[in-house]
Design an enzyme around this catalytic site. Structure first.
Site, PDB file in Angstrom:
ATOM      1  CE1 TYR A   1      -4.951  -2.100   4.650  1.00 32.13           C
ATOM      2  CE2 TYR A   1      -3.909   0.120   4.094  1.00 32.13           C
ATOM      3  CZ  TYR A   1      -4.418  -1.242   3.758  1.00 32.13           C
ATOM      4  OH  TYR A   1      -4.579  -1.606   2.373  1.00 32.13           O
TER       5      TYR A   1
ATOM      6  CB  SER B   1      -0.851   0.176   1.330  1.00 30.83           C
ATOM      7  OG  SER B   1      -1.663   1.389   1.504  1.00 30.83           O
TER       8      SER B   1
END
Length: 274
Positions: free
Chosen positions: A166, A153
């Site tokens: 996350y 990500s």
């Protein structure tokens, strides 16, 4: 002349005879990746934790002309992973391409986040790729051939408000990708990551409407001037799953429209007028 030079472009991206497992491939980016790998000839396997979602996914793959092998198991549970991959090996074949796509995010400020929620996000986004890869790699080592693609990500690089777990997991996954490379590249296994930018999916639909402030932020920060699509990410996955990436290893390919290259943007600044 090298083997690569002898191949034509079609052969370079041909995945016929390959078995690909895309974890969490029942929707969104995972499904787009599975579809493009299937279109390139791979036998697609996808897992999920909801039988309802798996049934829906089977219908969607069938509509795309793909006979996907679907099965239910939790990627964060080692026993379930071992059993599930054992079934794939028995009924489909040894896995040649692994896409660690399954993910979960909880948008909670650090001071408000229960430890159980933090651990859940770490387990699914970081521990699970470790578990699944560890189970799949011995077969790749034996064949001296394999591809692992970890869905990282932009949060592998920087943080944002309320996504601490996350970002911590994806940052860890980036370095896990590097360490997998250090240990397994010598067996002709290419391990790489993909770092999606802001992608137009069902989950992001509510914040892409009207004048939502987050939509404005994405438009302001993205030099390409648009949200990405799942197919943008899938195209990168096809490259990393193919013979074309035979000497690409330990790399994270950011499919982000240029966000990470951009410090900031002021509307109207240095714009080209015609």
């Amino acid at each position: 002349m090298t083997e690569m030079a002898k191949m034509n472009i079609q052969e370079m991206f041909d995945l016929s005879g390959k078995v690909a497992l895309v974890t969490g491939g029942t929707h969104g980016i995972g499904m787009a990746i599975a579809k493009i790998l299937g279109a390139a000839g791979a036998k697609i396997c996808v897992n999920g934790t909801s039988e309802k979602n798996l049934q829906s996914a089977r219908a969607e793959y069938k509509k795309a002309g793909l006979d996907a092998y679907t099965l239910k198991f939790d990627v964060s549970r080692e026993e379930e992973v071992d059993e599930g991959i054992g079934k794939i090996e028995k009924e489909v074949g040894e896995i040649d391409i692994l896409v660690n796509n399954a993910a979960v995010i909880k948008r909670i400020p650090i001071l408000d986040m229960p430890v159980t929620d933090f651990k859940k996000v770490i387990d699914v986004n970081l521990v699970a790729p470790f578990i699944v890869s560890k189970r799949v790699v011995p077969g790749m080592v034996k064949k001296r051939n394999g591809k692992i693609i970890n869905l990282c990500s932009m949060m592998s690089v920087y943080g944002r408000n309320s996504v601490s777990a996350y970002a911590a997991a994806k940052g860890g996954l980036k370095l896990l990708t590097a360490n997998m490379t250090c240990e397994w590249a010598k067996y002709n296994i290419q391990i790489n990551g993909i770092g999606p930018g802001y992608i137009a999916t069902e989950q992001t639909a509510p914040i892409r409407k009207g004048n939502h402030p987050f939509n404005d932020l994405v438009m302001m920060r993205t030099p390409a001037g648009r949200w990405g699509t799942p197919e943008d990410v899938a195209s990168a996955a096809l490259f990393l799953a193919s013979k074309a990436s035979g000497f690409v290893n330990g790399h994270v390919l950011y499919v982000d429209g240029g966000i990470l290259a951009n410090f900031g943007y002021v509307k109207g600044e240095n714009e080209i007028t015609e």
